[in-house]
Design a protein around this motif. Structure first.
Motif, PDB file in Angstrom:
ATOM      1  N   THR A   1      38.701 116.095 -15.640  1.00 39.18           N
ATOM      2  CA  THR A   1      40.106 115.721 -15.748  1.00 39.18           C
ATOM      3  C   THR A   1      40.297 114.258 -15.377  1.00 39.18           C
ATOM      4  O   THR A   1      41.007 113.517 -16.079  1.00 39.18           O
ATOM      5  CB  THR A   1      40.977 116.622 -14.864  1.00 39.18           C
ATOM      6  OG1 THR A   1      40.812 117.993 -15.261  1.00 39.18           O
ATOM      7  CG2 THR A   1      42.447 116.255 -15.000  1.00 39.18           C
TER       8      THR A   1
ATOM      9  N   GLU B   1      49.068 121.181 -20.085  1.00 37.08           N
ATOM     10  CA  GLU B   1      48.780 120.565 -21.386  1.00 37.08           C
ATOM     11  C   GLU B   1      48.098 119.214 -21.217  1.00 37.08           C
ATOM     12  O   GLU B   1      47.106 118.909 -21.903  1.00 37.08           O
ATOM     13  CB  GLU B   1      50.077 120.404 -22.185  1.00 37.08           C
ATOM     14  CG  GLU B   1      50.755 121.697 -22.595  1.00 37.08           C
ATOM     15  CD  GLU B   1      51.493 122.374 -21.463  1.00 37.08           C
ATOM     16  OE1 GLU B   1      51.787 123.575 -21.584  1.00 37.08           O
ATOM     17  OE2 GLU B   1      51.781 121.694 -20.427  1.00 37.08           O
TER      18      GLU B   1
ATOM     19  N   ARG C   1      46.416 118.228 -18.617  1.00 39.39           N
ATOM     20  CA  ARG C   1      45.098 118.483 -18.041  1.00 39.39           C
ATOM     21  C   ARG C   1      44.105 118.876 -19.123  1.00 39.39           C
ATOM     22  O   ARG C   1      42.975 118.359 -19.175  1.00 39.39           O
ATOM     23  CB  ARG C   1      45.211 119.582 -16.995  1.00 39.39           C
ATOM     24  CG  ARG C   1      43.891 119.928 -16.311  1.00 39.39           C
ATOM     25  CD  ARG C   1      44.140 120.961 -15.225  1.00 39.39           C
ATOM     26  NE  ARG C   1      44.624 122.225 -15.768  1.00 39.39           N
ATOM     27  CZ  ARG C   1      45.424 123.073 -15.127  1.00 39.39           C
ATOM     28  NH1 ARG C   1      45.856 122.777 -13.922  1.00 39.39           N
ATOM     29  NH2 ARG C   1      45.789 124.198 -15.695  1.00 39.39           N
ATOM     30  N   HIS C   2      44.510 119.782 -20.008  1.00 39.86           N
ATOM     31  CA  HIS C   2      43.631 120.232 -21.089  1.00 39.86           C
ATOM     32  C   HIS C   2      43.271 119.065 -22.008  1.00 39.86           C
ATOM     33  O   HIS C   2      42.101 118.889 -22.395  1.00 39.86           O
ATOM     34  CB  HIS C   2      44.304 121.346 -21.881  1.00 39.86           C
ATOM     35  CG  HIS C   2      43.478 121.858 -23.021  1.00 39.86           C
ATOM     36  ND1 HIS C   2      43.577 121.348 -24.304  1.00 39.86           N
ATOM     37  CD2 HIS C   2      42.517 122.820 -23.077  1.00 39.86           C
ATOM     38  CE1 HIS C   2      42.733 121.975 -25.092  1.00 39.86           C
ATOM     39  NE2 HIS C   2      42.074 122.875 -24.375  1.00 39.86           N
ATOM     40  N   ASP C   3      44.251 118.256 -22.364  1.00 40.32           N
ATOM     41  CA  ASP C   3      43.990 117.109 -23.233  1.00 40.32           C
ATOM     42  C   ASP C   3      42.994 116.150 -22.588  1.00 40.32           C
ATOM     43  O   ASP C   3      42.106 115.611 -23.257  1.00 40.32           O
ATOM     44  CB  ASP C   3      45.293 116.372 -23.542  1.00 40.32           C
ATOM     45  CG  ASP C   3      46.214 117.159 -24.462  1.00 40.32           C
ATOM     46  OD1 ASP C   3      45.748 118.149 -25.065  1.00 40.32           O
ATOM     47  OD2 ASP C   3      47.405 116.792 -24.563  1.00 40.32           O
TER      48      ASP C   3
ATOM     49  N   GLN D   1      40.671 116.880 -20.325  1.00 37.17           N
ATOM     50  CA  GLN D   1      39.347 117.493 -20.283  1.00 37.17           C
ATOM     51  C   GLN D   1      38.642 117.402 -21.646  1.00 37.17           C
ATOM     52  O   GLN D   1      37.450 117.082 -21.710  1.00 37.17           O
ATOM     53  CB  GLN D   1      39.471 118.944 -19.832  1.00 37.17           C
ATOM     54  CG  GLN D   1      39.912 119.106 -18.386  1.00 37.17           C
ATOM     55  CD  GLN D   1      40.328 120.516 -18.042  1.00 37.17           C
ATOM     56  OE1 GLN D   1      40.446 121.379 -18.918  1.00 37.17           O
ATOM     57  NE2 GLN D   1      40.584 120.777 -16.765  1.00 37.17           N
TER      58      GLN D   1
ATOM     59  N   ASP E   1      42.584 123.596 -11.761  1.00 43.99           N
ATOM     60  CA  ASP E   1      41.808 122.702 -12.619  1.00 43.99           C
ATOM     61  C   ASP E   1      40.409 123.262 -12.840  1.00 43.99           C
ATOM     62  O   ASP E   1      39.908 123.313 -13.971  1.00 43.99           O
ATOM     63  CB  ASP E   1      41.725 121.314 -11.973  1.00 43.99           C
ATOM     64  CG  ASP E   1      41.011 120.301 -12.852  1.00 43.99           C
ATOM     65  OD1 ASP E   1      41.704 119.513 -13.508  1.00 43.99           O
ATOM     66  OD2 ASP E   1      39.762 120.298 -12.869  1.00 43.99           O
TER      67      ASP E   1
ATOM     68  N   SER F   1      40.359 126.319 -15.082  1.00 45.61           N
ATOM     69  CA  SER F   1      40.729 126.038 -16.472  1.00 45.61           C
ATOM     70  C   SER F   1      39.546 125.589 -17.312  1.00 45.61           C
ATOM     71  O   SER F   1      39.548 125.735 -18.539  1.00 45.61           O
ATOM     72  CB  SER F   1      41.829 124.967 -16.515  1.00 45.61           C
ATOM     73  OG  SER F   1      41.324 123.687 -16.142  1.00 45.61           O
TER      74      SER F   1
ATOM     75  N   ASP G   1      37.853 127.960 -19.799  1.00 45.27           N
ATOM     76  CA  ASP G   1      38.523 128.312 -21.047  1.00 45.27           C
ATOM     77  C   ASP G   1      38.359 127.257 -22.133  1.00 45.27           C
ATOM     78  O   ASP G   1      38.899 127.413 -23.232  1.00 45.27           O
ATOM     79  CB  ASP G   1      40.025 128.525 -20.785  1.00 45.27           C
ATOM     80  CG  ASP G   1      40.281 129.649 -19.790  1.00 45.27           C
ATOM     81  OD1 ASP G   1      39.524 130.627 -19.803  1.00 45.27           O
ATOM     82  OD2 ASP G   1      41.230 129.520 -18.981  1.00 45.27           O
ATOM     83  N   LEU G   2      37.634 126.179 -21.846  1.00 43.66           N
ATOM     84  CA  LEU G   2      37.477 125.113 -22.826  1.00 43.66           C
ATOM     85  C   LEU G   2      36.581 125.557 -23.978  1.00 43.66           C
ATOM     86  O   LEU G   2      35.553 126.200 -23.770  1.00 43.66           O
ATOM     87  CB  LEU G   2      36.878 123.868 -22.164  1.00 43.66           C
ATOM     88  CG  LEU G   2      37.742 123.174 -21.116  1.00 43.66           C
ATOM     89  CD1 LEU G   2      36.984 121.985 -20.533  1.00 43.66           C
ATOM     90  CD2 LEU G   2      39.060 122.722 -21.705  1.00 43.66           C
TER      91      LEU G   2
END
Length: 334
Positions: A68, A193, A195-197, A199, A227, A230, A233-234
């Motif tokens: 992240t 959102e 955080r996902h972007d 990663q 974090d 999560s 799930d990537l």
């Protein structure tokens, strides 16, 4: 079976084939390495790919990442190239004007390299400096080692009682527990959102550099539980192996942590101490530029020994963040 024959390159291989220029890949597995002419003779039906002189090596593994953080640096406020306090604040002002995120997250400043024409240009930004530029917005600016950070008043106010916490400074960068608490408050403002972007951006960057696997070094004071979880799930081609930096003292506790966090190991960035630049590395002698300061010790020898014993019994990889010679001595003794 399908075979590709890569020719015309420079292939990193064993000493037995130091002049290798080609390799054959069958169903995703390297089955042969050698020279072009031999490769063509051994694999007459292969699809031939001309490397045009490019270098070929095994893929890389990055054994210490914070995905992240890496993604936020790639997409957000990167202060690595800042040359002075004035320059740092100018970069912050430009970013604030363009960003609508709930938290302004900056990384990479290093005042030890700064100079300039303005007074105190070789010093870190103060709380008042940041407030003046960012107004009432929460701002978190981590030093290059990420063991201290400058923070705005709006962010500091999210941590109840921070004034009484070890490492607090009203104007200067926060260190030790004060930094950990402010970092947690800043982290909580990053949306799932965003955080996902970040990663995915970090993993894309790793893949572009030939990295096919990374080791995430997470922990309660680094990335936080949400974090870390999560990352499981990537959906990405780069493999993520996860290490959780939390001390354990018994076999049962080690198994419980692995189960709860889905961790591959309990260690990585398990802090024994901090970093030299933030003066939190645990030294056996005082800092030459800070008389009376020896850094910070987060774990004592007994705690380290118990952790090693518990993880060994659980068959789980252990590890520590160790910088100063005092911390090294404690781990070696344990």
């Amino acid at each position: 079976m399908t075979t590709q024959l890569l020719v015309g390159g420079m292939v990193y291989s064993s000493p037995a084939v130091p002049d290798a220029t080609a390799l054959a890949i069958t169903d995703g597995v390297v089955v042969w390495v050698g020279t072009d002419d031999v490769g063509r003779a051994l694999h007459p039906d292969a699809e031939v790919v001309d490397l045009d002189g490019h270098f070929v090596a095994p893929a890389f593994v990055d054994s210490h990442v914070h995905l992240t953080d890496m993604g936020l640096r790639l997409t957000g406020l990167d202060l690595t190239d800042a040359t002075s306090r004035t320059d740092c604040l100018d970069r912050l002002a430009a970013h604030v004007a363009d960003s609508d995120q709930a938290i302004v997250w900056g990384l990479g400043w290093d005042a030890s390299t700064w100079s300039g024409d303005q007074p105190d240009d070789d010093m870190p930004p103060t709380t008042d400096d940041i407030d003046r530029v960012a107004g009432g917005r929460p701002v978190y600016l981590a030093r290059v080692d990420e063991h201290s950070a400058a923070a705005s008043t709006a962010l500091r106010e999210l941590v109840h009682g921070i004034e009484a916490v070890t490492g607090f400074d009203a104007q200067g960068p926060l260190v030790a527990d004060a930094h950990h608490r402010v970092r947690a408050a800043a982290r909580a403002l990053i949306t799932p959102e965003a955080r996902h972007d970040a990663q995915i951006k970090a993993l894309d960057h790793a893949a572009s550099r030939g990295v096919v696997a990374v080791h995430e070094n997470g922990g309660p004071d680094i990335s936080g539980v949400d974090d870390f979880r999560s990352l499981a799930d990537l959906d990405h081609g780069v493999t993520v192996r996860r290490y959780w930096g939390q001390p354990v003292s018994t076999l049962e506790e080690a198994r419980a942590v692995v189960s709860a966090m889905g961790a591959d190991g309990i260690g990585g960035d398990l802090f024994v101490d901090g970093a030299l630049g933030s003066r939190t590395a645990w030294l056996s002698a005082e800092y030459s530029d800070a008389p009376g300061e020896f850094g910070v010790s987060y774990l004592d020898e007994e705690t380290i020994a118990n952790h090693l014993r518990a993880t060994t019994l659980a068959g789980v990889q252990a590890g520590f963040h160790v910088i100063g010679d005092g911390a090294v001595a404690a781990v070696a003794a344990a």
